[in-house]
Design a protein around this motif. Structure first.
Motif, mmCIF file in Angstrom:
data_model
loop_
_atom_site.group_PDB
_atom_site.id
_atom_site.type_symbol
_atom_site.label_atom_id
_atom_site.label_comp_id
_atom_site.label_asym_id
_atom_site.label_seq_id
_atom_site.Cartn_x
_atom_site.Cartn_y
_atom_site.Cartn_z
ATOM 1 N N LEU A 96 -12.907 2.347 7.753
ATOM 2 C CA LEU A 96 -13.000 2.975 6.433
ATOM 3 C C LEU A 96 -14.278 3.787 6.305
ATOM 4 C CD1 LEU A 96 -11.888 3.438 3.588
ATOM 5 C CD2 LEU A 96 -13.039 1.316 2.890
ATOM 6 N N PRO A 152 -8.110 8.826 -2.404
ATOM 7 C CA PRO A 152 -8.503 7.953 -3.522
ATOM 8 C C PRO A 152 -9.851 8.336 -4.124
ATOM 9 C CG PRO A 152 -7.812 6.685 -1.598
ATOM 10 C CD PRO A 152 -7.984 8.088 -1.144
ATOM 11 N N GLY A 177 -13.244 -1.816 -0.300
ATOM 12 C CA GLY A 177 -12.663 -2.382 0.918
ATOM 13 C C GLY A 177 -13.525 -3.498 1.459
ATOM 14 N N THR A 214 -18.038 -1.060 0.801
ATOM 15 C CA THR A 214 -17.595 -1.971 1.845
ATOM 16 C C THR A 214 -18.685 -2.997 2.145
ATOM 17 O OG1 THR A 214 -18.465 -0.548 3.615
ATOM 18 C CG2 THR A 214 -16.160 -0.210 2.960
ATOM 19 N N VAL A 220 0.836 -1.203 0.000
ATOM 20 C CA VAL A 220 0.000 0.000 0.000
ATOM 21 C C VAL A 220 0.868 1.248 0.000
ATOM 22 C CG1 VAL A 220 -1.612 1.385 1.383
ATOM 23 C CG2 VAL A 220 -2.042 -1.053 1.042
ATOM 24 N N PHE A 223 -8.236 1.745 -5.161
ATOM 25 C CA PHE A 223 -7.688 0.694 -4.316
ATOM 26 C C PHE A 223 -8.713 -0.425 -4.155
ATOM 27 C CE2 PHE A 223 -5.002 4.223 -3.494
ATOM 28 C CZ PHE A 223 -3.775 3.711 -3.094
ATOM 29 N N LEU A 264 -4.014 1.981 4.407
ATOM 30 C CA LEU A 264 -4.564 2.970 3.481
ATOM 31 C C LEU A 264 -5.316 4.056 4.243
ATOM 32 C CD1 LEU A 264 -5.144 3.971 0.624
ATOM 33 C CD2 LEU A 264 -7.130 2.441 0.586
ATOM 34 N N VAL A 293 -12.363 3.420 -3.188
ATOM 35 C CA VAL A 293 -11.804 2.339 -2.379
ATOM 36 C C VAL A 293 -12.836 1.221 -2.321
ATOM 37 C CG1 VAL A 293 -10.909 1.605 -0.141
ATOM 38 C CG2 VAL A 293 -10.445 3.930 -0.961
ATOM 39 N N GLN A 340 -16.427 4.936 -1.507
ATOM 40 C CA GLN A 340 -16.059 3.596 -1.055
ATOM 41 C C GLN A 340 -17.223 2.621 -1.140
ATOM 42 O OE1 GLN A 340 -16.323 3.445 3.548
ATOM 43 N NE2 GLN A 340 -15.486 5.483 3.092
ATOM 44 N N LEU A 358 -5.889 -2.384 4.398
ATOM 45 C CA LEU A 358 -6.940 -1.371 4.498
ATOM 46 C C LEU A 358 -6.660 -0.400 5.635
ATOM 47 C CD1 LEU A 358 -9.494 -0.359 3.228
ATOM 48 C CD2 LEU A 358 -10.817 -1.934 4.648
#
Length: 203
Positions: A171, A151, A156, A180, A117, A128, A140, A154, A178, A137
């Motif tokens: 996160l 970013p 994740g 998740t 990372v 990512f 990051l 992401v 993102q 993670l």
């Protein structure tokens, strides 16, 4: 008799999945969820996936202009459609087994996932894709909180019982686009499926 044509099999699969969902997502997000379920055979992903800060749209715009994508494992890297990425002038890399990663991990007494990372952050990667390593993670997130990187997307979804759930919770406290999952579920195959679904939406 059974279906033998790959295209027909996938089409039928998505028809079945679509007919069993609650329909709680917007159109583009729904496509992501359906591919996650298609990859895993697990309808629970409809209940545990979290989209924050318009990640699908941010991902689409980033891919369209050409970008650099980081993956935490060779499995995730292998599952992502690189032919499509090449058409979009995008690069994708996994540094987990690079000489530089081994060197940094040993010198700094950190995991190879963390070191990889660090390399990607230093090279200015914008997307990512993390499906396996919670330490990747967490690392990051540290970089994001320090202002080292912001970013554009992401993904994740680390899987497992040690740090995976917690890393995803951390996160979700960060204001970046993102995708998740809540809890222990996820994995490199799920991470690859999420990115592929966005890639296919670009065209």
């Amino acid at each position: 008799m059974y279906l033998k044509n790959p295209t027909e099999i996938e089409k039928k699969s998505f028809e079945i999945i679509g007919g069993n969902l609650k329909g709680l997502f917007k159109d583009k997000e729904l496509k992501v969820v359906m591919r996650m379920i298609h990859t895993t055979g697990d309808y629970d992903y409809e209940n545990i996936v979290v989209f924050k800060n318009n990640p699908v749209e941010s991902g689409l715009q980033t891919l369209k202009k050409g970008t650099k994508i980081f993956t935490d494992t060779r499995m995730a890297y292998s599952g992502i459609n690189k032919r499509k990425l090449k058409e979009l002038s995008c690069e994708i890399d996994c540094f987990i087994d690079s000489e530089e990663t081994f060197k940094r991990a040993k010198e700094e007494d950190i995991t190879r996932s963390m070191a990889s990372v660090d390399i990607a952050v230093g090279l200015g990667y914008e997307v990512f894709v993390i499906g396996n390593a919670p330490t990747a993670l967490f690392r990051l997130i540290e970089h994001i909180n320090k202002g080292n990187i912001k970013p554009n997307l992401v993904i994740g979804v680390p899987v497992g019982f040690v740090g995976a759930e917690e890393s995803k919770e951390e996160l979700r406290k960060v204001e970046v686009p993102q995708i998740t999952t809540v809890g222990t579920k996820g994995g490199s195959n799920v991470a690859a499926a999420i990115l592929n679904s966005i890639i296919y939406m670009v065209g």
